[in-house]
Design a protein around this motif. Sequence first.
Motif, PDB file in Angstrom:
ATOM      1  N   ASP A  40      29.388   0.698   8.691  1.00 53.55           N
ATOM      2  CA  ASP A  40      28.945   1.629   9.154  1.00 53.55           C
ATOM      3  C   ASP A  40      28.406   2.409   7.835  1.00 53.55           C
ATOM      4  N   SER A  41      27.589   3.284   8.061  1.00 55.33           N
ATOM      5  CA  SER A  41      26.968   4.261   6.831  1.00 55.33           C
ATOM      6  C   SER A  41      26.750   3.585   5.141  1.00 55.33           C
ATOM      7  N   THR A  46      21.981   1.566   7.642  1.00 53.42           N
ATOM      8  CA  THR A  46      21.576   2.485   7.864  1.00 53.42           C
ATOM      9  C   THR A  46      20.590   2.867   8.192  1.00 53.42           C
ATOM     10  N   SER A  76      34.951   5.046  13.087  1.00 61.05           N
ATOM     11  CA  SER A  76      33.741   4.883  12.343  1.00 61.05           C
ATOM     12  C   SER A  76      32.512   4.897  12.103  1.00 61.05           C
ATOM     13  N   ASN A  79      31.491   8.657  14.479  1.00 61.30           N
ATOM     14  CA  ASN A  79      30.969   9.490  13.358  1.00 61.30           C
ATOM     15  C   ASN A  79      29.580   8.455  13.075  1.00 61.30           C
ATOM     16  N   PHE A  80      29.130   7.560  12.642  1.00 59.19           N
ATOM     17  CA  PHE A  80      28.018   6.332  12.110  1.00 59.19           C
ATOM     18  C   PHE A  80      26.971   7.162  13.367  1.00 59.19           C
ATOM     19  N   LYS A  83      26.071  10.593  13.467  1.00 60.27           N
ATOM     20  CA  LYS A  83      25.584  11.617  12.115  1.00 60.27           C
ATOM     21  C   LYS A  83      23.322  10.577  12.203  1.00 60.27           C
ATOM     22  N   GLN A  84      23.524   9.614  13.411  1.00 59.75           N
ATOM     23  CA  GLN A  84      22.590   8.896  12.971  1.00 59.75           C
ATOM     24  C   GLN A  84      21.700   9.219  13.944  1.00 59.75           C
TER      25      GLN A  84
END
Length: 155
Positions: A40-41, A46, A76, A79-80, A83-84
């Motif tokens: 992730d991230s 991404t 995780s 969140n990923f 956020k995306q």
Amino acid sequence: MSLTLGQTLPDFTAEATSDQQVSLSALKGKKVVLYFYPKDSTPGCTNQGGDFRDLYKDFQAANTLVFGISRDGLRSHENFKAKQSFPFELISDKDEALCKLFDVLKLKKMFGKEHLGIERSTFLIDEEGKLAQEWRKVKVPGHVQEVLEAAQALA
């Protein structure tokens, strides 16, 4: 176990974001894209997820569900995903059951040290739950478009 094209995949159930349990058997009647990514991230992951996000409506129009899979935990992943702005779920494969089923764990070198990591790979499963196509050692640029075209061709 090695998978062959045209083979019916064994059923599995896995934990995913949005408190979902994803079972292959429950997805029959739809095409499914499973894309395995290392972490992730990170920049490549991404970009890859962003490409799936940007073409997601086209995948939906082709009756195709998309799931990202890595060994990261659900927190995780959440969140990923947030956020995306991913419109699809991410599956947590902490016990590596799916990684082993699809044989995507490979010995990698980083900073001169060897470790077992996920080789970026994508699998397209048809409406009957059979492996229709696979991509291994994926390079991100242009890849998602290629997967989309393969899903559309399965129509």
